[in-house]
Design a protein around this motif. Structure first.
Motif, mmCIF file in Angstrom:
data_model
loop_
_atom_site.group_PDB
_atom_site.id
_atom_site.type_symbol
_atom_site.label_atom_id
_atom_site.label_comp_id
_atom_site.label_asym_id
_atom_site.label_seq_id
_atom_site.Cartn_x
_atom_site.Cartn_y
_atom_site.Cartn_z
ATOM 1 N N UNK A 48 0.875 -0.776 0.193
ATOM 2 C CA UNK A 48 -0.359 -0.013 0.195
ATOM 3 C C UNK A 48 0.669 0.902 0.097
ATOM 4 N N UNK A 49 0.335 2.304 -0.146
ATOM 5 C CA UNK A 49 1.609 3.587 0.313
ATOM 6 C C UNK A 49 1.874 4.080 1.293
ATOM 7 N N UNK A 50 1.306 3.206 2.422
ATOM 8 C CA UNK A 50 2.447 3.298 3.411
ATOM 9 C C UNK A 50 2.639 2.003 4.301
ATOM 10 N N UNK A 51 2.910 1.054 2.888
ATOM 11 C CA UNK A 51 4.195 -0.404 2.943
ATOM 12 C C UNK A 51 3.451 -1.101 2.859
ATOM 13 N N UNK A 52 4.178 -2.224 3.883
ATOM 14 C CA UNK A 52 3.327 -3.415 3.439
ATOM 15 C C UNK A 52 2.710 -3.937 4.841
ATOM 16 N N UNK A 66 2.933 -8.165 11.164
ATOM 17 C CA UNK A 66 4.676 -8.675 11.822
ATOM 18 C C UNK A 66 4.806 -7.653 12.342
ATOM 19 N N UNK A 67 4.819 -6.546 12.684
ATOM 20 C CA UNK A 67 5.657 -4.727 13.483
ATOM 21 C C UNK A 67 4.524 -4.522 13.886
ATOM 22 N N UNK A 68 4.206 -3.294 15.761
ATOM 23 C CA UNK A 68 3.231 -2.869 14.907
ATOM 24 C C UNK A 68 3.333 -2.037 13.642
ATOM 25 N N UNK A 69 4.207 -1.350 13.610
ATOM 26 C CA UNK A 69 4.579 -0.252 12.480
ATOM 27 C C UNK A 69 3.995 -0.961 10.780
ATOM 28 N N UNK A 70 3.746 -1.958 10.437
ATOM 29 C CA UNK A 70 2.743 -1.972 9.964
ATOM 30 C C UNK A 70 1.078 -2.175 9.515
ATOM 31 N N UNK A 84 -5.250 0.884 5.709
ATOM 32 C CA UNK A 84 -5.690 0.891 4.014
ATOM 33 C C UNK A 84 -5.664 -0.101 3.327
ATOM 34 N N UNK A 85 -5.236 -0.939 3.375
ATOM 35 C CA UNK A 85 -5.959 -2.645 2.427
ATOM 36 C C UNK A 85 -7.293 -2.255 3.242
ATOM 37 N N UNK A 86 -7.665 -2.538 4.339
ATOM 38 C CA UNK A 86 -9.087 -2.948 4.969
ATOM 39 C C UNK A 86 -9.998 -1.748 4.864
ATOM 40 N N UNK A 87 -9.510 -0.703 3.970
ATOM 41 C CA UNK A 87 -10.687 0.372 3.963
ATOM 42 C C UNK A 87 -10.964 0.104 2.822
ATOM 43 N N UNK A 88 -9.896 -0.144 1.950
ATOM 44 C CA UNK A 88 -9.611 -0.446 0.461
ATOM 45 C C UNK A 88 -11.378 -1.409 0.409
ATOM 46 N N UNK A 89 -11.103 -2.864 0.908
ATOM 47 C CA UNK A 89 -11.675 -4.159 0.858
ATOM 48 C C UNK A 89 -13.451 -3.753 1.530
ATOM 49 N N UNK A 90 -13.531 -3.317 2.639
ATOM 50 C CA UNK A 90 -14.166 -4.323 3.656
ATOM 51 C C UNK A 90 -15.640 -3.058 2.572
ATOM 52 N N UNK A 91 -15.454 -1.916 2.048
ATOM 53 C CA UNK A 91 -16.872 -1.086 1.606
ATOM 54 C C UNK A 91 -16.998 -2.570 0.600
ATOM 55 N N UNK A 123 -14.640 2.055 7.888
ATOM 56 C CA UNK A 123 -15.920 1.437 6.539
ATOM 57 C C UNK A 123 -17.076 0.480 7.617
ATOM 58 N N UNK A 124 -17.130 0.232 8.526
ATOM 59 C CA UNK A 124 -17.615 -0.132 9.256
ATOM 60 C C UNK A 124 -18.276 0.329 9.487
ATOM 61 N N UNK A 125 -18.690 1.698 9.802
ATOM 62 C CA UNK A 125 -20.071 2.301 10.317
ATOM 63 C C UNK A 125 -20.750 2.438 9.833
ATOM 64 N N UNK A 126 -21.327 2.299 8.322
ATOM 65 C CA UNK A 126 -22.335 1.757 7.777
ATOM 66 C C UNK A 126 -23.149 0.592 7.441
ATOM 67 N N UNK A 127 -21.871 -0.079 7.685
ATOM 68 C CA UNK A 127 -22.426 -1.737 6.990
ATOM 69 C C UNK A 127 -22.726 -2.178 7.925
ATOM 70 N N UNK A 128 -24.391 -2.726 7.661
ATOM 71 C CA UNK A 128 -25.106 -4.059 8.236
ATOM 72 C C UNK A 128 -24.065 -5.161 8.864
ATOM 73 N N UNK A 129 -24.536 -5.478 10.202
ATOM 74 C CA UNK A 129 -23.813 -6.408 10.836
ATOM 75 C C UNK A 129 -24.690 -7.131 11.973
ATOM 76 N N UNK A 130 -24.483 -8.265 11.995
ATOM 77 C CA UNK A 130 -24.948 -8.939 12.676
ATOM 78 C C UNK A 130 -24.163 -10.347 13.448
ATOM 79 N N UNK A 131 -24.932 -9.521 14.513
ATOM 80 C CA UNK A 131 -23.758 -10.497 15.530
ATOM 81 C C UNK A 131 -24.524 -11.553 16.154
ATOM 82 N N UNK A 132 -23.747 -12.495 15.768
ATOM 83 C CA UNK A 132 -24.378 -13.698 16.256
ATOM 84 C C UNK A 132 -24.624 -14.353 18.236
ATOM 85 N N UNK A 133 -24.062 -13.848 18.776
ATOM 86 C CA UNK A 133 -23.557 -13.733 19.496
ATOM 87 C C UNK A 133 -25.199 -13.799 20.627
#
Length: 441
Positions: A43-47, A133-137, A143-150, A180-190
């Motif tokens: 990503x633009x922030x590294x790997x 692998x490191x908190x710096x990642x 960034x990767x999740x922000x692209x995928x989750x929507x 990206x999860x704010x407006x995503x419908x969510x089913x919590x099975x608990x």
């Protein structure tokens, strides 16, 4: 100590003090990419490292295959109130989410070092796990999740509403990225799982449900969830990722369990009677039927609730659960103004449970206002008083005693008046039977 004695003790492995003990061998660095199949996502922030596994649709996870989720009819899903997020969603665009974190209590200082996502693809079910692998990642992972989750239409999790998703959203906010999860419908099975299995299992944790309900047996590669934060800290200190391989296995099994758990819950709520033969239910336990009945009742489905309670009474319940079912069914029948039927179950409860004050009170009410047999009403009231007098001192005891003494005094007055010549209290007074009246209850 003599030298020959010291030498002999050392030969036997006996040492004096920590300074003479051999230091443990340092753990060698083992990279995660050398242990699990995966790739580096740039990503633009590294790997960040991404592990991926695709399971065939007929992969058996416990007693069910993964494809059973895709096979659920839309009408079946629509019957389960909590499943609203899935009714209109493309089930191949439903994301099953589970995380592993640096702490179990949440908070802004807790980060997710594994974010596991699972969804159906053309050739099966894909589990993708983002690993730090490191908190710096973390910026790269965010960034990767922000692209995928929507790209998904709904989320499915287990306790994700109160744990996984808030932690992720905190990390997005700290990274100055809109979650990206704010407006995503969510089913919590608990929550539906607790409704159904609360009376059947001592714990409704996902691991307990796997063993007792889903038939999932984890391999020795698994690791207890409670030690995962400690294992990650050890990994950061040593660079040895062998325990992280076990953590990724744990996370992947959690995700697969979400798929079959979602299907099992839906099928049980929507069609629990498919195993009924000759009037006896053959698939659900009495505790499950009690939970199912209470779930139906909470949704205003009184007929289904009654059917579940009656089926539960035909199972081999322990005394405590049987008393609860009798009490709950009697209350349901009373609430639908079927008091004669309710009376039979209050009476059964009073016979089977000699200390159930509620049953005594309800029988007293029935004999006072409906059967109009005041001696029996007074007798059940005295029995209730005797039980309440044994309660520990406190406000609940004081309130109950005051109410029962008031009831008994009223019954004694009514009995006295009914014995008076030309008394009009030989028949019940319709006005006094108003269910909103305190005197009537």
């Amino acid at each position: 100590m003599r030298d020959d004695v010291r030498r002999r003790l050392r030969e036997l492995g006996v040492v004096k003090g920590m300074r003479e003990m051999a230091a443990p061998a340092p753990r060698r660095r083992v990279a995660i990419e050398n242990l699990v199949p995966g790739r580096f996502h740039t990503t633009s922030h590294g790997q960040c490292f991404v592990a991926e596994t695709t399971y065939p649709p007929d992969h058996a996870h416990g007693d069910l295959t993964l494809s059973v989720f895709l096979d659920l009819a839309t009408g079946t899903i629509a019957q389960v109130p909590q499943y609203g997020p899935l009714v209109s969603a493309d089930r191949r665009r439903v994301c099953f989410l589970d995380t592993e974190t640096t702490g179990l209590s949440g908070g802004t200082g807790t980060m997710a070092f594994v974010v596991g996502l699972g969804w159906f693809v053309e050739d099966g079910f894909l589990v993708r796990q983002y690993f730090l692998r490191d908190p710096g990642d973390e910026p790269a992972m965010i960034e990767a999740l922000a692209e995928l989750l929507p790209t998904f239409e709904a989320l499915v999790s287990f306790n994700g509403r109160t744990f996984d998703v808030p932690i992720l959203e905190n990390r997005f906010i700290l990274a100055r990225t809109p979650p990206p999860t704010v407006d995503l419908p969510h089913l919590d099975l608990l929550h539906p799982a607790r409704r159904l299995w609360h009376y059947h299992l001592s714990s409704c944790a996902l691991g307990s449900l796997e063993r007792a309900v889903l038939g999932v047996l984890r391999e020795q590669d698994d690791v207890p969830g409670g030690v995962i934060p400690t294992l990650y800290r050890d990994y950061l200190r040593t660079g040895d990722a062998r325990d992280m391989q076990r953590v990724l296995y744990h996370n992947a099994i959690d995700i697969l369990s979400l798929v079959t758990l979602a299907a099992r819950l839906c099928r049980t709520f929507a069609a629990p009677w498919t195993g009924e033969r000759g009037g006896v239910h053959t698939t659900l336990s009495g505790g499950e039927l009690l939970g199912l009945g209470r779930w139906y009742a909470a949704e205003g489905r009184a007929a289904e609730a009654e059917r579940a309670y009656r089926a539960a009474l035909r199972t081999d319940l322990d005394a405590g659960l049987r008393a609860r079912v009798l009490r709950t069914l009697a209350q349901l029948l009373k609430g639908t103004d079927r008091r004669v039927e309710a009376f039979a179950f209050w009476q059964q409860l009073a016979l089977e449970s000699t200390d159930d004050v509620l049953a005594y009170v309800e029988l007293a009410k029935y004999f006072e206002w409906h059967a109009v047999r005041l001696p029996l009403a007074a007798g059940w009231t005295r029995a209730a008083l005797a039980q309440v007098e044994c309660w520990p001192r406190g406000m609940s005891r004081d309130v109950a005693l005051a109410d029962l003494r008031h009831r008994l005094a009223r019954l004694q007055r009514k009995r006295k008046k009914s014995q008076t010549p030309n008394s009009k209290l030989q028949t019940p007074n319709p006005k006094s039977q108003n269910p909103d009246s305190r005197e009537a209850e």
